[in-house]
Design an enzyme around this catalytic site. Sequence first.
Site, short mmCIF file in Angstrom:
data_model
loop_
_atom_site.label_atom_id
_atom_site.label_comp_id
_atom_site.label_asym_id
_atom_site.label_seq_id
_atom_site.Cartn_x
_atom_site.Cartn_y
_atom_site.Cartn_z
CG ASN A 10 -1.93 11.81 -11.53
OD1 ASN A 10 -2.12 12.99 -10.80
ND2 ASN A 10 -1.49 11.33 -10.51
CD1 TRP A 11 -2.20 16.33 -16.21
CD2 TRP A 11 -2.28 18.52 -15.40
NE1 TRP A 11 -2.41 17.23 -17.61
CE2 TRP A 11 -2.38 18.19 -17.12
CE3 TRP A 11 -2.42 19.88 -15.63
CZ2 TRP A 11 -2.93 18.81 -18.98
CZ3 TRP A 11 -3.28 20.51 -16.82
CH2 TRP A 11 -3.73 20.27 -17.80
CE LYS A 12 2.12 11.58 -10.47
NZ LYS A 12 2.84 10.62 -9.46
CG HIS A 96 -1.78 8.38 -6.72
ND1 HIS A 96 -0.53 9.24 -5.86
CD2 HIS A 96 -2.18 8.51 -8.24
CE1 HIS A 96 0.24 9.05 -7.00
NE2 HIS A 96 -0.71 8.48 -8.36
CD GLU A 98 2.09 11.00 -5.79
OE1 GLU A 98 1.61 11.68 -6.30
OE2 GLU A 98 2.89 10.65 -6.68
CD GLU A 168 -0.82 4.78 -10.59
OE1 GLU A 168 -0.15 5.83 -11.25
OE2 GLU A 168 -1.39 5.54 -9.09
N GLY A 174 7.07 7.37 -10.43
CA GLY A 174 8.03 8.87 -10.41
C GLY A 174 9.68 8.21 -10.32
CB SER A 214 8.28 4.76 -15.03
OG SER A 214 8.35 5.56 -13.34
N GLY A 235 1.05 9.48 -15.05
CA GLY A 235 2.04 11.25 -14.28
C GLY A 235 2.80 11.92 -15.37
N GLY A 236 4.37 12.23 -14.79
CA GLY A 236 5.14 12.46 -15.60
C GLY A 236 5.61 12.59 -16.58
P1 PGA Z 1 4.54 8.57 -12.98
O1 PGA Z 1 3.26 8.49 -11.67
O2 PGA Z 1 4.27 8.53 -14.30
O3 PGA Z 1 5.07 10.01 -13.21
O4 PGA Z 1 5.41 7.31 -12.63
C1 PGA Z 1 2.57 7.80 -12.63
C2 PGA Z 1 1.30 8.61 -10.68
O5 PGA Z 1 1.02 8.56 -10.26
O6 PGA Z 1 0.24 8.52 -11.32
#
Ligand code: PGA
Length: 252
Positions: A10-12, A96, A98, A168, A174, A214, A235-236
Amino acid sequence: MARRNIAAGNWKMNKTSEEAIELFEKIVDINVPEGVEVIMATPAIYLDWAAKGVYEKGRVNVSAQNCHEEESGAYTGEISAKMLASIDVPYVLIGHSERREIFNEEDSLLAKKIDAALDAGLSPIFCCGEPLSVRKAGEQVDYVSKQVEKALFHLEGPMLDRIVIAYEPIWAIGTGETASPEQAQEMHSAIRSQLAGKYGSKIADDISILYGGSVKPANAKEIFSQTDVDGGLVGGASLIASGFEEIINSFS
Ligand code: PGA
């Protein structure tokens, strides 16, 4: 779609056009092991060329990070599932944390987005997960079950075949803090049992449930080795091709 191992990135809201092309090219060149599906949820602006690019290469797919619940109309700035389907995007993230937290997306809206995605022929990757306060109170299973029920349980059984679930925990997104493999397994197994209770064990056994929060090269193997964990939504760590490649190679 049968249950399968999935490494989804997930590049966000990251990467300029030039950076996105560079990352994309590295990822599509990764030698993906047999039995693993790789998905990249890029920013919407890059999906058109990304979707075209991946089909030339093989086992990498793209995903949108969101879609609107209506098919078309006066919704300035929004993108419909039908539009995504028209550029051959097969997946879309729905719910998600967010989107839930920052954009106030509630379960009832997410149920509509799930329907819009399915109607357009997409496969939704439905995200769920509890905040820290709920985890501290020990109420995480109840909390996540309600999210699953409200967004998915209006669907007929055969539709579940097109759904991927991503658990998640918000406190792990994050933050560098990961759920322990046991915590992930406990929730994934609870979700699978809940699905079995509603739809029967065949449908529940066939659904892929990803863990997110994470995930990184150092912990992916242990998390993915859990019985009910079918991969990760990353994500990251998906923004660096070499690290994402290690994660892709973390299924045993
Ligand atoms: P993260 O994000 O791996 O940076 O914790 C995961 C996500 O939000 O899908």
